[in-house]
Design an enzyme around this catalytic site. Structure first.
Site, PDB file in Angstrom:
ATOM      1  CG  ASP A  29      63.332 -41.086  65.437  1.00  0.00           C
ATOM      2  OD1 ASP A  29      62.214 -41.632  65.694  1.00  0.00           O
ATOM      3  OD2 ASP A  29      64.477 -41.805  66.033  1.00  0.00           O
ATOM      4  N   GLY A  91      54.279 -51.905  68.038  1.00  0.00           N
ATOM      5  CA  GLY A  91      55.499 -51.169  67.779  1.00  0.00           C
ATOM      6  C   GLY A  91      55.839 -49.810  68.538  1.00  0.00           C
ATOM      7  CG  HIS A  98      55.598 -40.771  68.519  1.00  0.00           C
ATOM      8  ND1 HIS A  98      55.417 -41.314  69.677  1.00  0.00           N
ATOM      9  CD2 HIS A  98      56.118 -41.485  67.797  1.00  0.00           C
ATOM     10  CE1 HIS A  98      55.933 -42.560  69.561  1.00  0.00           C
ATOM     11  NE2 HIS A  98      56.433 -42.934  68.519  1.00  0.00           N
TER      12      HIS A  98
END
Ligand code: AMP
Ligand code: ZN
Length: 109
Positions: A29, A91, A98
């Site tokens: 990330d 969110g 993912h």
């Protein structure tokens, strides 16, 4: 195609890949919330978890957990959080499904 994760899949945008096979990519990330924060995605563009309506996509989503187990072994993680945000009101910011694989332990340096 404006999807940033599709661009990672086809190499238009760089990513720190930790795993890749014919159907999946996993990469770090860009804004890690924990010492290990990896995103596991199917190469196929599937938008969200809760709106999936066919067996092919369901199976691809189930397979993301196999990749998570593989990476856990690869990095010898002693614990983790697994999370899928589904829907902008829950969110989700990138609309290519993912699985977040997060761990507060970074064993594999
Ligand atoms: P979500 O809120 O569940 O949609 O998570 C989207 C995640 O994608 C966030 O944790 C972002 O930091 C991450 N992200 C966005 N762009 C990139 C990128 N180009 N490479 C890696 N991670 C990214
Ligand atoms: Zn996509």
């Amino acid at each position: 195609m404006e999807c940033i994760f599709c661009k990672i899949v086809n190499g238009e945008i760089p990513a720190e890949k930790v795993y890749e096979d014919d159907s999946y990519i996993a990469f770090n990330d860009i804004n890690p919330k924990t010492p290990v924060h990896i995103l596991i995605i199917p190469k196929k563009h599937i938008k969200m978890f809760h709106s999936v309506d066919n067996e092919e996509d369901k199976n691809l989503i189930k397979g993301m957990y196999d990749i998570a187990w593989h990476i856990i072994q690869l990095k010898n993680l002693k614990g983790c959080n697994l999370l899928i945000n589904s829907g902008s009101d829950h969110g989700q910011e990138v609309f290519h499904i993912h699985l977040h694989l997060m761990s507060k332990y970074e064993v594999d340096k």
